[in-house]
Design a protein around this motif. Structure first.
Motif, mmCIF file in Angstrom:
data_model
loop_
_atom_site.group_PDB
_atom_site.id
_atom_site.type_symbol
_atom_site.label_atom_id
_atom_site.label_comp_id
_atom_site.label_asym_id
_atom_site.label_seq_id
_atom_site.Cartn_x
_atom_site.Cartn_y
_atom_site.Cartn_z
ATOM 1 N N THR A 76 0.836 -1.207 0.000
ATOM 2 C CA THR A 76 0.000 0.000 0.000
ATOM 3 C C THR A 76 0.866 1.250 0.000
ATOM 4 O O THR A 76 0.654 2.180 -0.792
ATOM 5 C CB THR A 76 -0.960 0.009 1.199
ATOM 6 O OG1 THR A 76 -1.960 -1.004 1.005
ATOM 7 C CG2 THR A 76 -1.646 1.354 1.350
ATOM 8 N N GLU A 77 1.865 1.299 0.872
ATOM 9 C CA GLU A 77 2.767 2.449 0.875
ATOM 10 C C GLU A 77 3.562 2.513 -0.424
ATOM 11 O O GLU A 77 3.785 3.600 -0.976
ATOM 12 C CB GLU A 77 3.722 2.387 2.063
ATOM 13 C CG GLU A 77 4.628 3.620 2.141
ATOM 14 C CD GLU A 77 5.743 3.503 3.161
ATOM 15 O OE1 GLU A 77 6.744 4.250 3.008
ATOM 16 O OE2 GLU A 77 5.636 2.680 4.097
ATOM 17 N N ASN A 79 2.638 1.531 -3.406
ATOM 18 C CA ASN A 79 1.763 2.068 -4.452
ATOM 19 C C ASN A 79 1.620 3.582 -4.311
ATOM 20 O O ASN A 79 1.625 4.314 -5.308
ATOM 21 C CB ASN A 79 0.387 1.413 -4.370
ATOM 22 C CG ASN A 79 0.411 -0.055 -4.762
ATOM 23 O OD1 ASN A 79 1.330 -0.522 -5.420
ATOM 24 N ND2 ASN A 79 -0.605 -0.795 -4.348
ATOM 25 N N ASN A 80 1.489 4.053 -3.078
ATOM 26 C CA ASN A 80 1.396 5.491 -2.831
ATOM 27 C C ASN A 80 2.681 6.203 -3.242
ATOM 28 O O ASN A 80 2.642 7.264 -3.877
ATOM 29 C CB ASN A 80 1.107 5.751 -1.354
ATOM 30 C CG ASN A 80 -0.363 5.715 -1.018
ATOM 31 O OD1 ASN A 80 -1.013 6.746 -0.868
ATOM 32 N ND2 ASN A 80 -0.919 4.523 -0.902
ATOM 33 N N LEU A 84 1.832 8.675 -6.167
ATOM 34 C CA LEU A 84 1.756 10.016 -5.589
ATOM 35 C C LEU A 84 3.117 10.698 -5.668
ATOM 36 O O LEU A 84 3.204 11.910 -5.933
ATOM 37 C CB LEU A 84 1.267 9.931 -4.142
ATOM 38 C CG LEU A 84 0.823 11.233 -3.483
ATOM 39 C CD1 LEU A 84 -0.269 11.913 -4.291
ATOM 40 C CD2 LEU A 84 0.325 10.960 -2.060
ATOM 41 N N SER A 107 -5.654 0.831 -2.861
ATOM 42 C CA SER A 107 -4.521 1.727 -2.609
ATOM 43 C C SER A 107 -4.008 2.366 -3.892
ATOM 44 O O SER A 107 -3.287 3.362 -3.836
ATOM 45 C CB SER A 107 -3.375 0.976 -1.905
ATOM 46 O OG SER A 107 -2.884 -0.078 -2.710
ATOM 47 N N GLU A 110 -7.479 4.831 -4.872
ATOM 48 C CA GLU A 110 -7.595 6.012 -4.003
ATOM 49 C C GLU A 110 -6.501 7.032 -4.296
ATOM 50 O O GLU A 110 -6.740 8.243 -4.270
ATOM 51 C CB GLU A 110 -7.559 5.592 -2.533
ATOM 52 C CG GLU A 110 -8.869 5.012 -2.032
ATOM 53 C CD GLU A 110 -10.004 6.021 -2.139
ATOM 54 O OE1 GLU A 110 -9.941 7.091 -1.489
ATOM 55 O OE2 GLU A 110 -10.950 5.761 -2.908
ATOM 56 N N VAL A 111 -5.296 6.559 -4.581
ATOM 57 C CA VAL A 111 -4.226 7.488 -4.952
ATOM 58 C C VAL A 111 -4.573 8.190 -6.262
ATOM 59 O O VAL A 111 -4.362 9.395 -6.410
ATOM 60 C CB VAL A 111 -2.869 6.756 -5.077
ATOM 61 C CG1 VAL A 111 -1.814 7.681 -5.664
ATOM 62 C CG2 VAL A 111 -2.407 6.269 -3.713
ATOM 63 N N SER A 203 5.554 -2.888 -6.989
ATOM 64 C CA SER A 203 5.296 -2.981 -5.546
ATOM 65 C C SER A 203 5.170 -4.440 -5.108
ATOM 66 O O SER A 203 4.542 -5.250 -5.800
ATOM 67 C CB SER A 203 3.990 -2.256 -5.192
ATOM 68 O OG SER A 203 3.999 -0.920 -5.637
ATOM 69 N N LEU A 231 7.395 10.579 0.225
ATOM 70 C CA LEU A 231 6.228 10.808 1.070
ATOM 71 C C LEU A 231 6.650 11.068 2.506
ATOM 72 O O LEU A 231 5.911 11.689 3.273
ATOM 73 C CB LEU A 231 5.305 9.583 1.044
ATOM 74 C CG LEU A 231 4.806 9.096 -0.313
ATOM 75 C CD1 LEU A 231 3.868 7.901 -0.124
ATOM 76 C CD2 LEU A 231 4.102 10.211 -1.067
#
Length: 395
Positions: A76-77, A79-80, A84, A107, A110-111, A203, A231
């Motif tokens: 999840t992180e 992918n962000n 992002l 994930s 939503e990003v 990822s 991030l």
């Protein structure tokens, strides 16, 4: 596999930590507990070396180099960080469009929504066929000079669809777009040894591949690392891409899991798992109640995935009736508790009622033939009990 009184059929939610992985991790909770960023003494040096070796093992799994591996808390992180991080860096660029498939993990979706609402990117969702596949031609039709990035997962977490990542990534490359792949479900499902050569970002999550929870990686192609805005800021660890003290034991655990997947006769393991999955499915379809498979059959599906719809029933009622005997799920554990039908099942054409009547059973390397027999027996008993409830109506 059995956990006390419960048959575990939810391996796509999380896998147990392999005993060989655990044994490699234990010293780094005890006598080798040094901070891997402590550069002034031997304890730190030893831990740092072990973390570097873990990065090398993970890189070897996907066909990358160790300096292209960035440790994260999970997929999840990762992918962000990929989407992002890229989107924030490229806000002044000419390419202002992001393409994602309609069946991506939340994930990613939503990003993409944040990139659209907060940073002004245009997001397009690529359609899938009834098996959850994105066609190369559909992607080619959507690609133009405005597309910055494409994100398509390697293996779907709900219906197990294996995508043609090589063909999809090649189409993106020809159009000058960058390609991100959420490969969290891929290590058990397919050979990854050349995947990093096809994609720009990838990822992974350790707890989907018999490693520990709480650790994952983002592969970032070396020449693209200066195009990712972090991030997390702080001490500048991991080349400034993700600051913070690395959890050495977890990194070592993920590296050990990667080593096992590379070293063992994985195609043989997958073949055995696929046969057990097919046996389980055929026995389910043979029950005296209507049952239908969601998604593809055969080798284009995760070898442990069986996602089926029980028309006229509630998946939650079935799962409750199976407790404590059998653990399965309605789909992604990351979206559990959200009162809405699966976006993946709706994308392949299921109605809301059909989606809410669907259950994902996911077998693992530790699942046995007797586990399959016992699980089908428990499901049959649950369906029989539910069929006697006036509110239940089989179609």
């Amino acid at each position: 596999m059995r956990i006390s009184r419960t048959l575990y059929f939810d391996h796509q939610a999380t896998t147990p930590v392999d005993e060989r992985v655990l044994q490699k991790m234990i010293p780094f909770f005890r006598e080798k507990f040094g901070n891997p960023h402590a550069s002034d003494h031997r304890v730190g040096w030893e831990t740092s070396r072990a973390v570097a070796e873990a990065a090398h093992s993970i890189a070897n799994l996907i066909g990358a180099d160790a300096d292209e591996i960035v440790f994260t808390s999970g997929a999840t992180e990762a992918n962000n960080l990929a989407l992002l991080g890229l989107g924030r860096h490229e806000t002044a660029g000419a390419r202002r469009k992001i393409l994602v498939s309609a069946v991506e993990h939340k994930s990613v979706l939503e990003v993409a929504r944040i990139l659209e609402q907060k940073l002004g990117y245009t997001v397009e969702h690529l359609p899938v066929d009834k098996d959850g596949r994105v066609s190369v031609s559909d992607l080619e039709d959507a690609l133009d000079d405005d597309v910055l990035a494409v994100s398509i997962m390697a293996v779907n977490n709900e219906i197990g669809t294996i995508q043609d990542i090589n063909g999809l990534a090649e189409a993106a490359r020809k159009a000058g777009a960058l390609f991100h792949c959420d490969a969290a479900q891929a290590p058990v499902a397919m050979n990854l040894e050349s995947l990093a050569r096809d994609v720009d970002f990838l990822s992974l999550s350790a707890h989907k591949m018999y490693g520990p929870a709480g650790i994952g990686i983002l592969y970032i192609r070396r020449d693209l690392q200066d195009r990712i805005e972090p991030l997390i800021y702080g001490g500048g660890q991991q080349n400034g891409l993700r600051s913070g003290t690395l959890p050495a034991a977890l990194c070592i655990g993920m590296g050990a899991a990667a080593e096992i997947l590379v070293a063992q006769a994985n195609e043989k393991e997958r073949s055995i798992l696929r046969k057990r999955r097919d046996t389980f499915l055929e026995k389910l379809l043979g029950l005296p109640w209507p049952v239908r498979l969601n998604g593809p059959r055969g080798e284009n599906r995760h070898p442990g995935n069986v996602n089926v719809v029980f028309p006229g029933l509630s998946a939650h009622d079935i799962l409750n009736a199976l407790q404590p005997g059998l653990a399965a799920s309605t789909g992604s554990a990351c979206t559990s508790g959200i009162p809405e039908p699966s976006h993946v099942l709706k994308a392949i054409g299921l109605t809301g009622d059909e989606a809410e009547a669907s259950i994902r059973f996911s077998l693992g390397f530790g699942t046995t033939d007797s586990d399959v027999e016992d699980a089908v027996g428990l499901i049959g008993q649950a369906l029989e009990r539910l069929s006697k409830i006036p509110s239940a109506h089989f179609e």
